[in-house]
Design a protein around this motif. Sequence first.
Motif, mmCIF file in Angstrom:
data_model
loop_
_atom_site.group_PDB
_atom_site.id
_atom_site.type_symbol
_atom_site.label_atom_id
_atom_site.label_comp_id
_atom_site.label_asym_id
_atom_site.label_seq_id
_atom_site.Cartn_x
_atom_site.Cartn_y
_atom_site.Cartn_z
ATOM 1 N N PRO A 86 35.711 42.073 33.804
ATOM 2 C CA PRO A 86 35.439 43.283 34.598
ATOM 3 C C PRO A 86 35.384 43.044 36.095
ATOM 4 O O PRO A 86 35.863 43.880 36.865
ATOM 5 N N GLY A 87 34.797 41.927 36.538
ATOM 6 C CA GLY A 87 34.692 41.682 37.967
ATOM 7 C C GLY A 87 36.040 41.639 38.660
ATOM 8 O O GLY A 87 36.302 42.423 39.600
ATOM 9 N N PRO A 88 36.934 40.752 38.237
ATOM 10 C CA PRO A 88 38.264 40.733 38.865
ATOM 11 C C PRO A 88 39.011 42.053 38.728
ATOM 12 O O PRO A 88 39.745 42.443 39.641
ATOM 13 N N LEU A 89 38.832 42.754 37.601
ATOM 14 C CA LEU A 89 39.527 44.044 37.440
ATOM 15 C C LEU A 89 39.041 45.065 38.458
ATOM 16 O O LEU A 89 39.819 45.886 38.946
ATOM 17 N N ILE A 90 37.740 45.047 38.757
ATOM 18 C CA ILE A 90 37.214 45.952 39.782
ATOM 19 C C ILE A 90 37.897 45.688 41.116
ATOM 20 O O ILE A 90 38.317 46.611 41.820
ATOM 21 N N ALA A 91 38.006 44.397 41.477
ATOM 22 C CA ALA A 91 38.636 44.043 42.745
ATOM 23 C C ALA A 91 40.133 44.374 42.728
ATOM 24 O O ALA A 91 40.690 44.815 43.737
ATOM 25 N N VAL A 92 40.789 44.154 41.593
ATOM 26 C CA VAL A 92 42.212 44.504 41.471
ATOM 27 C C VAL A 92 42.416 45.987 41.717
ATOM 28 O O VAL A 92 43.309 46.403 42.476
ATOM 29 N N ASP A 93 41.582 46.800 41.102
ATOM 30 C CA ASP A 93 41.697 48.250 41.252
ATOM 31 C C ASP A 93 41.360 48.686 42.676
ATOM 32 O O ASP A 93 42.059 49.520 43.268
ATOM 33 N N GLY A 94 40.288 48.126 43.242
ATOM 34 C CA GLY A 94 39.850 48.535 44.572
ATOM 35 C C GLY A 94 40.798 48.122 45.680
ATOM 36 O O GLY A 94 40.921 48.823 46.694
ATOM 37 N N LEU A 95 41.459 46.983 45.504
ATOM 38 C CA LEU A 95 42.354 46.478 46.548
ATOM 39 C C LEU A 95 43.815 46.815 46.276
ATOM 40 O O LEU A 95 44.688 46.524 47.101
ATOM 41 N N GLY A 96 44.096 47.399 45.107
ATOM 42 C CA GLY A 96 45.473 47.735 44.765
ATOM 43 C C GLY A 96 46.329 46.509 44.491
ATOM 44 O O GLY A 96 47.527 46.502 44.775
ATOM 45 N N ALA A 97 45.740 45.479 43.916
ATOM 46 C CA ALA A 97 46.466 44.244 43.633
ATOM 47 C C ALA A 97 47.280 44.381 42.353
ATOM 48 O O ALA A 97 47.006 45.236 41.509
ATOM 49 N N ASP A 98 48.261 43.533 42.206
ATOM 50 C CA ASP A 98 49.067 43.472 40.987
ATOM 51 C C ASP A 98 48.315 42.628 39.961
ATOM 52 O O ASP A 98 48.031 41.460 40.209
ATOM 53 N N VAL A 99 48.009 43.209 38.798
ATOM 54 C CA VAL A 99 47.148 42.515 37.840
ATOM 55 C C VAL A 99 47.845 41.297 37.245
ATOM 56 O O VAL A 99 47.213 40.245 37.053
ATOM 57 N N GLY A 100 49.142 41.394 36.965
ATOM 58 C CA GLY A 100 49.852 40.252 36.405
ATOM 59 C C GLY A 100 49.903 39.091 37.375
ATOM 60 O O GLY A 100 49.668 37.926 36.996
ATOM 61 N N LEU A 101 50.215 39.374 38.626
ATOM 62 C CA LEU A 101 50.251 38.326 39.642
ATOM 63 C C LEU A 101 48.868 37.726 39.854
ATOM 64 O O LEU A 101 48.729 36.508 40.058
ATOM 65 N N THR A 102 47.840 38.566 39.798
ATOM 66 C CA THR A 102 46.475 38.071 39.961
ATOM 67 C C THR A 102 46.088 37.128 38.827
ATOM 68 O O THR A 102 45.450 36.093 39.048
ATOM 69 N N ILE A 103 46.474 37.465 37.601
ATOM 70 C CA ILE A 103 46.208 36.571 36.468
ATOM 71 C C ILE A 103 46.923 35.241 36.671
ATOM 72 O O ILE A 103 46.331 34.162 36.487
ATOM 73 N N LEU A 104 48.187 35.297 37.065
ATOM 74 C CA LEU A 104 48.970 34.078 37.250
ATOM 75 C C LEU A 104 48.356 33.189 38.329
ATOM 76 O O LEU A 104 48.139 31.987 38.111
ATOM 77 N N LEU A 105 48.057 33.761 39.474
ATOM 78 C CA LEU A 105 47.456 32.983 40.557
ATOM 79 C C LEU A 105 46.046 32.535 40.201
ATOM 80 O O LEU A 105 45.613 31.432 40.571
ATOM 81 N N GLY A 106 45.305 33.409 39.478
ATOM 82 C CA GLY A 106 43.955 33.037 39.066
ATOM 83 C C GLY A 106 43.957 31.837 38.150
ATOM 84 O O GLY A 106 43.107 30.936 38.279
ATOM 85 N N LEU A 107 44.898 31.785 37.224
ATOM 86 C CA LEU A 107 44.991 30.632 36.318
ATOM 87 C C LEU A 107 45.395 29.372 37.078
ATOM 88 O O LEU A 107 44.899 28.273 36.789
ATOM 89 N N ILE A 108 46.280 29.523 38.055
ATOM 90 C CA ILE A 108 46.686 28.366 38.865
ATOM 91 C C ILE A 108 45.482 27.807 39.624
ATOM 92 O O ILE A 108 45.298 26.582 39.719
ATOM 93 N N CYS A 109 44.650 28.678 40.169
ATOM 94 C CA CYS A 109 43.439 28.230 40.867
ATOM 95 C C CYS A 109 42.382 27.705 39.894
ATOM 96 O O CYS A 109 41.643 26.769 40.197
ATOM 97 N N ALA A 110 42.333 28.319 38.712
ATOM 98 C CA ALA A 110 41.260 27.998 37.775
ATOM 99 C C ALA A 110 41.399 26.602 37.173
ATOM 100 O O ALA A 110 40.395 25.919 36.953
ATOM 101 N N VAL A 111 42.616 26.177 36.880
ATOM 102 C CA VAL A 111 42.799 24.890 36.190
ATOM 103 C C VAL A 111 42.219 23.726 36.985
ATOM 104 O O VAL A 111 41.363 22.984 36.480
ATOM 105 N N PRO A 112 42.627 23.498 38.243
ATOM 106 C CA PRO A 112 42.012 22.385 38.981
ATOM 107 C C PRO A 112 40.533 22.610 39.285
ATOM 108 O O PRO A 112 39.761 21.649 39.349
ATOM 109 N N THR A 113 40.149 23.876 39.460
ATOM 110 C CA THR A 113 38.743 24.174 39.720
ATOM 111 C C THR A 113 37.874 23.754 38.549
ATOM 112 O O THR A 113 36.831 23.102 38.721
ATOM 113 N N VAL A 114 38.287 24.120 37.336
ATOM 114 C CA VAL A 114 37.507 23.778 36.146
ATOM 115 C C VAL A 114 37.481 22.269 35.923
ATOM 116 O O VAL A 114 36.446 21.709 35.535
ATOM 117 N N ILE A 115 38.572 21.600 36.191
ATOM 118 C CA ILE A 115 38.602 20.136 36.017
ATOM 119 C C ILE A 115 37.602 19.458 36.949
ATOM 120 O O ILE A 115 36.827 18.588 36.536
#
Length: 521
Positions: free
Chosen positions: A172-201
């Motif tokens: 829900p949190g990222p979806l709120i920001a996606v909706d409020g900023l007019g971001a592309d949800v698919g691109l946000t998921i893709l970039l979010g996963l790219i950021c998330a992998v090294p972050t989690v490691i």
Amino acid sequence: MFGNPVYLVGLLFASIALLIFLINWKTKLHPFLALLVVSLLTALAAGEHLVDIPETLIDGAGGTLGETGVVVALGAMLGRLLADSGAVRRIADLVVEHSSPKTAPWIMTAVSFVVGIPMFFEVGLVVLMPVIYSVAVRLEKLHDRPKMWYLRILIPAIAALSCLHGMVPPHPGPLIAVDGLGADVGLTILLGLICAVPTVILAGPVYAKFIAPLVRLEPSSTLIEQYTGTSPEKADDAGAVRQTAGAGARSAGADSAGDDAGSAPGTGGDRGAGSGSGAAASSASPSGPGAAGAETEKKARQVPTWMAFVCVLVPVVLMLVHAVVVIIAPESPAEAVAEAIGNPVVAMIIGVVFAAVALGMAARMNGEQIRSSFGSSLGSIAGVILIIAGGGAFNQVLKDSGIGDAMVSATSHLHMNLIVLGWLIGIILSFATGSATVGIVSATGIVAPLVTDESSMFISLIVIAIGSGSIGLNWVNHAGFWFVKESFGMTLGEATKTHMTVQTLVSVFGLAFALLLSLLA
């Protein structure tokens, strides 16, 4: 006076201060009500006509819930079905069956990453708790480094679940920001996963290897038996531990819906589960392998592991399709189809229906059982949905009253990077209010007017930064902090060094990788 930019910017900061005060005041006003009260008072102070204020609040709340609320509800239904059918148990079996001192933290990281895609932080942690305890007990007994393995297994789970919860839709949190900023949800998921992998490691297995020898965590025998179904004395038998690893697996939706249910009760620096678990843990877990645990174990054996992974990933893959098609085949007939199935609502509907059919057949769940699973999932997210609605009302007030335009005027000469600004506002408000969702919705409302001609990639990175900020400094006024503390019998200091520090590392690394990717935007 009402149109003066200085006055309006001052009013914004005053409204934020009032929101923090109401949520943290001794009455602990629920964030939903606090947001509505602050929205009403802000609209009045900004000079909005009294007859227009109700429409502003309704439009803001309804508009935000129009898509986000539906996706959150569908996500909760999917997560509950995955738990009740035993699908998550099958995924977790990988950890137990392949655990060793070198591989266990990494396998737990991977499993938690997958589980965290459709599940809220606490829900995912509750589902994984029996596995965390069972693997840790096994490694404690089989190797000569006692009092270290609980954190080596727990910390990667915290890092993965919190990172996905804050940074990647369909949470829900990222979806709120996606909706409020007019971001592309698919691109946000893709970039979010790219950021998330090294972050989690970095925040997970790497930090766990550093901190585990320094904090000698020792959960009580009661907690160990509660989550594994066996006593520490009998844990030498690795087969027995493996057999009972799923004894506590059960539906987890009733206990949590993110950090927004309010602070759980705690008791300062005492070790919070010496004779049992805290309130959050005890309500989430049975005292031993009862009928519910046996039933989940039986269903889990019937669900193929590959099917469990597919059911988790179907909606995410569908939402990624649009972003991929736009890159490889823009303005083609396939783009219209990809845009339709990649819409979050459609993708989640397809994912939930697919999971209901596939898991219902594999786990031999009848229609009544599936309906019961779906119905019981919705009560846990009522608080989150209401807070989302309150945040939408607050954001609409900021727009209609001219406060957003005033912020643009006041900050246009500062040239502050919007990624850093979004992260900073998110972490300050999340820490101050004890609610990640409040931090995200407020940061989104403040930053949205500043987003003008940025690229789609840059806007998605702002979404990721705001979500990253909402994760950090998760301390004593967050329910998740007390949940982890009590579930593992930690002192306040131990929980600070582990849970709060891990989530803050996730927050900082998430910002860092978003900034790195912004160089390509």
